[in-house]
Design a protein around this motif. Structure first.
Motif, PDB file in Angstrom:
ATOM      1  N   GLU A 138      60.531   6.786  29.741  1.00 14.79           N
ATOM      2  CA  GLU A 138      61.360   6.203  28.681  1.00 14.79           C
ATOM      3  C   GLU A 138      60.753   4.890  28.174  1.00 14.79           C
ATOM      4  O   GLU A 138      60.702   4.651  26.957  1.00 14.79           O
ATOM      5  CB  GLU A 138      62.777   5.948  29.216  1.00 14.79           C
ATOM      6  N   LYS A 141      57.554   5.660  26.116  1.00 15.18           N
ATOM      7  CA  LYS A 141      57.869   6.202  24.774  1.00 15.18           C
ATOM      8  C   LYS A 141      58.422   5.119  23.863  1.00 15.18           C
ATOM      9  O   LYS A 141      58.074   5.048  22.673  1.00 15.18           O
ATOM     10  CB  LYS A 141      58.883   7.345  24.912  1.00 15.18           C
ATOM     11  N   TYR A 144      55.557   2.988  22.724  1.00 13.80           N
ATOM     12  CA  TYR A 144      54.760   3.738  21.740  1.00 13.80           C
ATOM     13  C   TYR A 144      55.436   3.685  20.371  1.00 13.80           C
ATOM     14  O   TYR A 144      54.787   3.384  19.353  1.00 13.80           O
ATOM     15  CB  TYR A 144      54.586   5.182  22.191  1.00 13.80           C
ATOM     16  N   ASP A 145      56.732   3.985  20.330  1.00  9.73           N
ATOM     17  CA  ASP A 145      57.457   3.993  19.053  1.00  9.73           C
ATOM     18  C   ASP A 145      57.424   2.618  18.402  1.00  9.73           C
ATOM     19  O   ASP A 145      57.231   2.502  17.182  1.00  9.73           O
ATOM     20  CB  ASP A 145      58.905   4.427  19.275  1.00  9.73           C
ATOM     21  N   PHE A 253      51.010   9.973  21.111  1.00  9.44           N
ATOM     22  CA  PHE A 253      51.500   9.380  22.357  1.00  9.44           C
ATOM     23  C   PHE A 253      50.562   9.700  23.518  1.00  9.44           C
ATOM     24  O   PHE A 253      50.256   8.841  24.336  1.00  9.44           O
ATOM     25  CB  PHE A 253      52.908   9.896  22.661  1.00  9.44           C
ATOM     26  N   LYS A 257      48.812   7.020  25.963  1.00  9.53           N
ATOM     27  CA  LYS A 257      49.623   6.906  27.176  1.00  9.53           C
ATOM     28  C   LYS A 257      48.949   6.074  28.264  1.00  9.53           C
ATOM     29  O   LYS A 257      49.597   5.239  28.925  1.00  9.53           O
ATOM     30  CB  LYS A 257      49.973   8.286  27.724  1.00  9.53           C
TER      31      LYS A 257
END
Length: 298
Positions: A138, A141, A144-145, A253, A257
């Motif tokens: 979580e 992500k 990343y966003d 992503f 990562k």
């Protein structure tokens, strides 16, 4: 890959001792030891692989030794590496037992070292544990966003070039290409850039800041398929042809990562140390200036 006999038998301790500072003569004078007892290619943590004066060496000990960067042994297959680790642990136990018998552990300097390395191992393991709490799918992500949202669209160009020493050469080459000759063929024949010459002058995709200014200015003003007049940089004279233009794609992503996890790990560890210092009562008694939140005694 075949392992020479001397390497096969020598423990990792012996490999460390056989650093460049030791002479080949000294190594040549070392008597050949007995053949090593083969170790299993894969060993469970509780399996006893050897005993030294009754003290067991287990698969867990080998795994721990294998995590030591000094014992990475690149290019050595797993079975041979296991044998080397067993030999290393035997030498380690033999040496440690001899040191214990000689009361090395009672020396004040040794006790200081032991306390230091105990603190360091405790901190390393604690920071690793705290980082694992922070590096979640979580959190990755979300970062990343957030990163993707802040990225501005950026233009990329894919171009070829031919590098020569003089303007006259560049003018002649530009005339040949504009006359219909193959750019890639000429690049392979005459370009002075070894990196792109074998690729027909192809530089791949690049953004404007990746190239020196005169080159980038010319490339980003040209339309796909256009061939430039000679362009001078500190490397020489260039003839360019733009192949394609595009907006730089946003990395996925999966592509980011590993970097995201590394960032989250470093940030979690740094935040942990900052919080610990803020909560601790730290008093400096030396000459160095205190950090924020610390006090200093005269």
């Amino acid at each position: 890959m075949p392992i020479p006999f001397s390497l096969r038998r020598a423990s990792a301790l012996a490999l460390i001792l056989a650093a460049p500072c030791l002479s080949g003569v000294a190594l040549a004078q070392t008597p050949a030891p007995k053949a090593a007892t083969p170790a299993p290619a894969a060993t469970s943590p509780d399996t006893v692989v050897a005993r030294v004066n009754g003290q067991p060496i287990t698969g867990a000990d080998l795994a721990l030794a294998g995590e030591d960067p000094a014992l990475s042994l690149p290019g050595v297959d797993e079975s041979a590496k296991q044998n080397l680790l067993v030999d290393y642990m035997i030498d380690l136990k033999v040496g440690a037992q001899a040191a214990e018998a000689s009361k090395v552990g009672d020396a004040p300097e040794f006790k200081r070292k032991l306390a230091y390395f105990r603190d360091k191992l405790l901190l390393d393991d604690y920071l690793e544990r705290e980082a694992k709490k922070a590096v979640t799918p979580e959190a990755a992500k979300a970062l990343y966003d957030q990163t993707v949202k802040s990225m501005k669209p950026e233009e990329e160009v894919r171009a070829r070039h031919i590098l020569v020493e003089s303007e006259d050469e560049a003018k002649a080459i530009a005339a040949r290409i504009k006359g219909g000759e193959d750019f890639a063929k000429i690049a392979g024949e005459v370009s002075k850039d070894p990196g792109s010459k074998t690729e027909g002058g192809d530089l791949g995709w690049f953004t404007q800041e990746r190239m020196v200014k005169p080159f980038a200015d010319a490339a980003f003003k040209m339309a796909p398929g256009q061939v430039s007049d000679p362009v001078k940089t500190q490397f020489g004279w260039h003839v360019l042809r733009v192949e394609e233009k595009r907006t730089k794609p946003v990395p996925t992503f999966d592509e980011m990562k590993e970097q995201i996890d590394q960032y989250l790990t470093r940030k979690a560890q740094q935040d942990t140390i900052v919080k610990l210092r803020e909560a601790a009562k730290v008093e400096r008694t030396g000459s160095s200036a205190p950090a924020a939140g610390e006090t200093k005694k005269p």
